[in-house]
Design an enzyme around this catalytic site. Structure first.
Site, mmCIF file in Angstrom:
data_model
loop_
_atom_site.group_PDB
_atom_site.id
_atom_site.type_symbol
_atom_site.label_atom_id
_atom_site.label_comp_id
_atom_site.label_asym_id
_atom_site.label_seq_id
_atom_site.Cartn_x
_atom_site.Cartn_y
_atom_site.Cartn_z
ATOM 1 N N HIS A 1 35.894 63.928 45.537
ATOM 2 C CA HIS A 1 36.753 64.701 46.438
ATOM 3 C C HIS A 1 36.148 66.058 46.776
ATOM 4 O O HIS A 1 35.230 66.550 46.100
ATOM 5 C CB HIS A 1 38.128 64.903 45.791
ATOM 6 C CG HIS A 1 38.051 65.659 44.499
ATOM 7 N ND1 HIS A 1 37.945 67.029 44.432
ATOM 8 C CD2 HIS A 1 38.045 65.234 43.206
ATOM 9 C CE1 HIS A 1 37.883 67.414 43.173
ATOM 10 N NE2 HIS A 1 37.943 66.348 42.401
ATOM 11 N N GLU B 1 41.226 60.943 37.744
ATOM 12 C CA GLU B 1 40.323 61.648 36.840
ATOM 13 C C GLU B 1 40.795 61.469 35.393
ATOM 14 O O GLU B 1 41.910 61.006 35.130
ATOM 15 C CB GLU B 1 40.304 63.139 37.225
ATOM 16 C CG GLU B 1 39.401 64.025 36.391
ATOM 17 C CD GLU B 1 37.938 63.630 36.465
ATOM 18 O OE1 GLU B 1 37.600 62.558 35.899
ATOM 19 O OE2 GLU B 1 37.138 64.387 37.043
#
Length: 219
Positions: free
Chosen positions: A9, A82
């Site tokens: 990202h 994550e």
């Protein structure tokens, strides 16, 4: 040949200030939004047939920018999140964490992850991430490309595991830049007697910019 592109990202304010994000739903900052817009046409040129993304805001926003350029709708998948860094680590810089929770910080430095409340281990992340990645890979047809938008630490452990490497490479992989990407290809190789397999083609490709700065290691 089939191709998987794994994209980290764009930047968030917490990336910029070195605050651990984990499962916190932190959005992209202005730099991150610009990074996503810059990388979108580069990846769109690969003509992906699908885009899958972590459902956390920073990944979903990045995937949305790429998908818009490709004329696709991203599929959000919480398995691509994550590492969960635990409630005491989330939102703190390394220095703040060391002061606020010295025992946990010492355990982290020693690699004693099981001693840290709420923190996922490498095996925890692989147990959810790998089945997702394998499903996406298996669903690609010959000549097709798929894009996965996820997170730096999760990708650093998932890629070698997906490729079947026998040991955890740990710090052997550099930190992925925000909007840096990985390329995996599945094709035949003369080195393996023509057997088809997934191979690492590139790690941490980035869109060159005049103000590019080295990446930070915080998720």
């Amino acid at each position: 040949m089939r191709r998987l592109v794994l994209l980290r990202h764009g930047q968030t304010e917490w990336n910029h200030t070195r605050r651990a994000q984990g499962h916190a739903d932190v959005p992209l900052d202005d730099v991150g939004l610009a990074q996503a817009k810059e990388v979108a046409p580069v990846l769109a040129a690969l003509h992906p047939v699908a885009i899958w993304s972590s459902d956390l805001a920073r990944a979903a926003q990045t995937a949305g920018a790429v998908a818009a350029e490709c004329g696709l709708e991203p599929v959000l998948d919480p398995r691509l999140r994550e590492f969960d860094v635990g409630p005491n680590r989330t939102g703190l810089t390394p220095e703040e964490y060391a002061v606020a929770h010295p025992e946990e910080h010492a355990a982290l430095l020693a690699g004693e992850i099981d001693a840290i409340p709420g923190r996922e281990t490498r095996d925890d992340v692989l147990a959810r991430f790998l089945p997702a990645l394998t499903t996406y890979a298996d669903g690609l047809g010959e000549g097709e490309t798929g894009i996965v938008v996820a997170h730096g630490a999760a990708l650093r452990v998932a890629v070698p595991a997906f490729l079947g490497w026998g040991a955890d490479p740990g710090e052997s992989f550099g930190v992925l830049a925000n909007c840096g990407w990985v390329v995996l290809e599945h094709s035949a190789s003369t080195w393996t007697g023509g057997m088809e397999q997934w191979r690492l083609i590139a790690w941490n490709r980035v869109v060159p910019t005049p103000d590019f700065t080295p990446p930070t290691a915080v998720g």
